[in-house]
Design a protein around this motif. Structure first.
Motif, PDB file in Angstrom:
ATOM      1  N   VAL A 119      52.787  47.983  21.705  1.00 51.55           N
ATOM      2  CA  VAL A 119      52.502  48.962  22.744  1.00 51.55           C
ATOM      3  C   VAL A 119      53.784  49.090  23.563  1.00 51.55           C
ATOM      4  CG1 VAL A 119      51.116  49.507  24.770  1.00 51.55           C
ATOM      5  CG2 VAL A 119      50.059  48.360  22.803  1.00 51.55           C
TER       6      VAL A 119
ATOM      7  N   TRP B 296      52.575  54.176  24.390  1.00 46.73           N
ATOM      8  CA  TRP B 296      52.377  54.537  22.991  1.00 46.73           C
ATOM      9  C   TRP B 296      52.115  53.275  22.169  1.00 46.73           C
ATOM     10  CZ3 TRP B 296      55.748  51.699  20.283  1.00 46.73           C
ATOM     11  CH2 TRP B 296      57.054  51.522  20.734  1.00 46.73           C
ATOM     12  N   VAL B 297      51.536  53.451  20.989  1.00 47.76           N
ATOM     13  CA  VAL B 297      51.323  52.335  20.077  1.00 47.76           C
ATOM     14  C   VAL B 297      51.948  52.675  18.734  1.00 47.76           C
ATOM     15  CG1 VAL B 297      49.041  53.175  19.334  1.00 47.76           C
ATOM     16  CG2 VAL B 297      49.622  50.756  19.068  1.00 47.76           C
TER      17      VAL B 297
ATOM     18  N   ALA C  21      43.999  48.493  21.473  1.00 46.25           N
ATOM     19  CA  ALA C  21      43.548  49.541  22.396  1.00 46.25           C
ATOM     20  C   ALA C  21      42.548  48.983  23.402  1.00 46.25           C
ATOM     21  CB  ALA C  21      42.932  50.697  21.610  1.00 46.25           C
TER      22      ALA C  21
ATOM     23  N   VAL D 285      44.496  46.988  26.054  1.00 47.42           N
ATOM     24  CA  VAL D 285      45.280  47.703  27.066  1.00 47.42           C
ATOM     25  C   VAL D 285      44.397  48.487  28.028  1.00 47.42           C
ATOM     26  CG1 VAL D 285      47.303  47.845  25.563  1.00 47.42           C
ATOM     27  CG2 VAL D 285      45.718  49.773  25.647  1.00 47.42           C
TER      28      VAL D 285
ATOM     29  N   LEU E  87      46.534  56.012  25.777  1.00 45.63           N
ATOM     30  CA  LEU E  87      47.334  55.421  24.705  1.00 45.63           C
ATOM     31  C   LEU E  87      47.541  56.490  23.650  1.00 45.63           C
ATOM     32  CD1 LEU E  87      48.583  52.705  23.755  1.00 45.63           C
ATOM     33  CD2 LEU E  87      46.441  52.283  22.505  1.00 45.63           C
TER      34      LEU E  87
END
Length: 205
Positions: free
Chosen positions: A90, A102-103, A125, A128, A137
């Motif tokens: 991440v 972003w991932v 996800a 975070v 995200l």
């Protein structure tokens, strides 16, 4: 800190912080999977062999750890049955009124199509959006990267649009599709949703 485990077709998936001693397995996987990975990853100076050699890992690990200490990055190793199997990161974590990141991820070619990447995306996800306190995200993927498009769709991300000539990949400026998900959309979490769909099971700790 460890996230998971989840049981998928390929084995038991968990996430843990990257380690300096991952160098050997990281380099072995990256060098073996050049044809599997290079066409999707950002262009960078030097050869693939040099960038992914055993001795290149310590500097990459240190850079990611430094960003993590500043709260700008969350770098994880993906493990399957306890063995190193890829990475999920991440990045570009922004706080204040945006609370976005972003991932990005990659997994060994030996375990693609086994549900590993989807499980990893769901795990990170949920982390975070809860512990990390983020609101959004996103992930960008080349339109030709069908496996990664499937991963994001199965994890619950929605397509937002096309970024023209967005990133220098494999020697050229490539279009990327943008996918995203926000905290309002996750419901009870992406992991419970994945389990409810039959794509994963909770594994014993």
């Amino acid at each position: 800190m460890k996230l998971g485990p989840l049981q998928v077709a390929a084995g038991t998936v968990a996430l843990r912080p990257i380690r300096l001693r991952d160098a050997g397995e990281w380099s072995k996987a990256r060098l073996h999977d050049r044809s599997h990975l290079e066409k999707w990853e950002p262009s960078a100076p030097g050869s693939w062999a040099d960038r992914n050699a055993f001795l290149s890992w310590p500097s990459q690990w240190a850079a990611l750890r430094s960003l993590a200490r500043r709260g700008q990055c969350l770098p994880f190793a993906i493990t399957v049955d306890g063995a190193f199997a890829g990475q999920i990161t991440v990045g570009n974590v922004i706080r204040a009124s945006l609370r976005s990141a972003w991932v990005g991820y990659w997994v060994s070619s030996k375990i693609v199509r086994g549900g590993v990447a989807t499980a990893a995306v769901a795990l990170v996800a949920d982390h975070v959006f809860t512990v990390g306190g983020l609101h959004r995200l996103e992930a960008t993927v080349r339109p030709e990267n069908t496996p990664s498009l499937r991963v994001l769709a199965k994890a619950g991300f929605r397509e937002e649009g096309l970024f023209r000539r967005y990133l220098d990949v494999a020697g050229g400026w490539r279009d990327h599709l943008c996918f995203a998900i926000t905290s309002e959309e996750i419901g009870d979490g992406l992991v419970p949703r994945l389990v409810a769909s039959g794509r994963a099971e909770y594994a014993d700790h």
